[in-house]
Enzyme design. Sequence first.
Site, mmCIF file in Angstrom:
data_model
loop_
_atom_site.group_PDB
_atom_site.id
_atom_site.type_symbol
_atom_site.label_atom_id
_atom_site.label_comp_id
_atom_site.label_asym_id
_atom_site.label_seq_id
_atom_site.Cartn_x
_atom_site.Cartn_y
_atom_site.Cartn_z
ATOM 1 N N SER A 149 0.823 -1.204 0.000
ATOM 2 C CA SER A 149 0.000 0.000 0.000
ATOM 3 C C SER A 149 0.863 1.262 0.000
ATOM 4 O O SER A 149 1.624 1.500 -0.934
ATOM 5 C CB SER A 149 -0.973 -0.043 1.180
ATOM 6 O OG SER A 149 -1.961 0.952 1.071
ATOM 7 N N ASP A 246 -10.291 -4.754 -4.051
ATOM 8 C CA ASP A 246 -9.715 -3.727 -3.179
ATOM 9 C C ASP A 246 -10.628 -2.511 -3.209
ATOM 10 O O ASP A 246 -10.749 -1.835 -4.232
ATOM 11 C CB ASP A 246 -8.319 -3.363 -3.691
ATOM 12 C CG ASP A 246 -7.569 -2.425 -2.756
ATOM 13 O OD1 ASP A 246 -8.220 -1.723 -1.963
ATOM 14 O OD2 ASP A 246 -6.324 -2.399 -2.844
ATOM 15 N N HIS A 276 -7.747 -5.437 -0.237
ATOM 16 C CA HIS A 276 -6.640 -4.499 -0.131
ATOM 17 C C HIS A 276 -5.430 -5.104 0.573
ATOM 18 O O HIS A 276 -4.291 -4.875 0.162
ATOM 19 C CB HIS A 276 -7.093 -3.235 0.616
ATOM 20 C CG HIS A 276 -6.016 -2.205 0.743
ATOM 21 N ND1 HIS A 276 -5.488 -1.540 -0.349
ATOM 22 C CD2 HIS A 276 -5.351 -1.718 1.842
ATOM 23 C CE1 HIS A 276 -4.553 -0.700 0.061
ATOM 24 N NE2 HIS A 276 -4.446 -0.789 1.377
#
Length: 302
Positions: A149, A246, A276
């Site tokens: 991320s 996600d 995610h």
Amino acid sequence: MAGGWSLVSAAALVRRKSWDFAAISFGPTALLSRRIERTPRRLPVCRWKTNLSFLSRPDLPNLAYKKLKGKTPGVIFIPGYLSNMNGTKAMAIEEFCKSLGHAYIRFDYSGCGSSEGKFEDCTVGKWRKDVLSIIDDIAEGPQILVGSSMGAWLMLHAAIARPQKVAALVGIATAADSMVTQFNQLSVEAKKDIEVKGTWKVPTKYSDDGFYIFQYSFIKEASFHCLLHGPIPVTCPVRLLHGMKDEFIPWQTSMQIADHIISSDIDVILRKNGDHRMKEKEDIKLLVYTIDDLIDKLTTSN
């Protein structure tokens, strides 16, 4: 489109005596497939312990890290926002590197986990310095950076700043520019309200409170580190993994990032049912297979 990249479905990942990344078409045109003709290394089943150490830095918070010594290329895990070095992916990669005898580093950003500093004082720029400190002062030899991320955003910055030490990249739900992009998509009234209040609440299921709270100053500082306004000068091999479910960072973001990176060796790998965090069993398999493939590629090319 910058360079060349292939869209590969992890749903078609088949484990046999040798294992494949088999292509699947999401449109009218079938895409490239490639086979890695070798036996996959076995995933370890036990956990290995590493000692907690601290990197002392003049005028900067000390960083907590754990390091496995081993062969190069080494692997460094860069965690996501509000995450730390003890997450599922970080631990799984450590076990995998231990089984291969490769060096591995996981660490906490300043203001997070076991590192020193105050979280409210942190910025994207300060965390970028943390990543570079780990690469410069702790890592030895060429490194494969694995970023999750926001960590994958910082991973790209590290590859730009230290091309001589960064040999390859693996991004998981890469969030390059994401918080700035989402902020800029708000109405003028909403942005003004956030500026006045000084905070921005973003709904998420990954927080006990049901939302992340970003300081307005954090968003403004992050805007100085955006990458998607032009070509991204990264030339090493890049693998971008993304779950198509996600709900925080759209999988199309990885496609956009691939389009901006100038490297000619890029794969965008999508998991149809991935979310995610990408930390389910099959997600972890895909992650370590991807790292394994890059280690093999880098080792045989030298």
